[in-house]
Design an enzyme around this catalytic site. Structure first.
Site: not given
Ligand code: DAU
Length: 349
Positions: A100, A125-127, A150, A154, A180, A205, A273
């Site tokens: 995709t 994305t800033d990632e 991912y 991107k 976001n 978690p 992770r």
């Molecule tokens: O920075 C922009 C990016 O932010 C976007 O490009 C991505 O599409 C978006 O998913 C997001 O990525 P992250 O990996 O930062 O988002 P996520 O919500 O998965 O995780 C945020 C932080 O929280 C990251 O340090 C991992 C942690 N986390 C995440 C989950 C789902 C936890 O500690 N526990 C969890 O269950």
């Protein structure tokens, strides 16, 4: 003006469609979305009857259909939100991310060349920049060092879009947004997952030590930045979009638990992770100085209104949680939460 919004049934896409219809009363929007697991037409129920809004089900990788839609609908501009977006899912299975995000974006760029558009915005994305140490910020010319399948996919999409500008003079603008949050975010992401779990008194978690830092922007501020770029961003340029709001994951989760009146004992440190980026912090100085962007949402207001939204829309996320998502959630978290590695916040490590 008529715009093609790809991925308009997802979290940021649906907020953007609503934002444009509200802010630009003489614009029309065609939402082109294939409706994968995270695309949900319920997100746009309130605009379905708006005569300026049209939905077309389709895949960005299907160039022929995209060309037909661009021609029949006479779209002037394209903004591409269509993407697989969840880092953890990309670690489990990178294939759909390449299909995709990379092949789909390339096909969409070709369709845009076939028809000719005034502007093509690639939402990135800033990632793409990878991880920061304790100091410093991402700027638009920081090195690109994506860590996950991912973010690599991107980044590839964002570079392809820029290459299409350089090589074929396609009028491309690339954005790189921070994390976001806000209404309609799929409950696989940290903030909605923490809210939904805490509301049901389930453990939240936390990957590793929870001291990872993310830079948060309310989705409406992100949409305002994107709209400014769609209207007036300089062709061939990259714009970071952020709101200078860096927080540790622990801080974010504590705020959520406190607002909901839930105990910190719900916090569970689980296995980390793989390849987890330690810190993101993005400067959006270019967007501010060139296009006058100013974020309007403080994190305090944004998070409390987001929590209220999830409280008021419980059936929206409960339907998701009870559907296919359950299998993903169990694969991702069951072992981690029940394994010996999981520990409550405050327990000796
Ligand atoms: O920075 C922009 C990016 O932010 C976007 O490009 C991505 O599409 C978006 O998913 C997001 O990525 P992250 O990996 O930062 O988002 P996520 O919500 O998965 O995780 C945020 C932080 O929280 C990251 O340090 C991992 C942690 N986390 C995440 C989950 C789902 C936890 O500690 N526990 C969890 O269950």
């Amino acid at each position: 003006m008529k715009i093609l919004v790809t991925g308009g049934a997802g979290f940021i896409g649906s907020n953007f469609v609503r934002h444009v219809l509200r802010e630009k009363t003489d614009w029309e929007v065609v939402n082109y979305d294939v409706l994968t697991y995270a695309g949900n037409l319920e997100n746009l129920q309130d605009v379905e009857e708006d005569p300026r809004y049209t939905f077309v089900k389709g895949d960005i990788a299907d160039r022929k259909t995209v060309v037909e839609v661009l021609r029949s609908e006479r779209c002037d501009r394209i903004i591409n939100f269509a993407a697989e977006t969840h880092v953890d899912r990309s670690i489990l299975d990178p294939g759909p991310f390449l299909r995709t995000n990379v092949e789909g974006t390339q096909s969409l760029l070709e369709a845009a060349r076939d028809v000719g558009v005034e502007r093509f915005i690639q939402v990135g994305t800033d990632e793409a920049y990878g991880s920061l140490g304790e100091e410093g910020y991402f700027v638009e010319d920081s090195p690109l060092q994506p860590s996950s399948p991912y973010s690599a996919s991107k980044t590839a999409a964002d570079l392809l879009a820029l290459a299409y500008h350089k090589t074929y003079r396609l009028p491309v603008v690339v954005t790189r947004g921070t994390n976001n949050y806000g209404p309609y975010q799929f409950p696989e992401k940290l903030i909605p997952l923490a809210i939904a779990n805490a509301m049901r008194d389930k453990p939240v978690p936390i990957y590793g030590d929870g001291l990872y830092r993310r830079d948060w922007i309310h989705v409406e501020d992100h949409c305002r930045g994107l709209l400014a770029i769609l209207e007036n961003g300089a062709i061939g340029e990259i714009y970071n979009i952020g709101a200078d709001c860096e927080k540790t994951n622990l801080d974010v989760i504590r705020t959520i638990l406190k607002t909901l009146g839930k105990p910190e004992s719900l916090m569970r440190h689980v296995e980390d992770r793989p390849g987890h980026d330690r810190r993101y912090a993005t400067q959006a100085a270019k967007l501010r100085s060139e296009l006058g962007f100013e974020p309007e949402w403080s994190f305090d207001r944004g998070i409390s209104e987001t929590i209220r939204w999830y409280q008021e829309h419980r059936s929206w996320w409960e339907r998701i949680i009870q559907g296919d998502y359950r299998r993903y959630y169990d694969d991702q978290y069951k072992g981690r939460l029940e394994g010996g590695g999981a520990r409550r916040e405050g327990d000796a490590g």
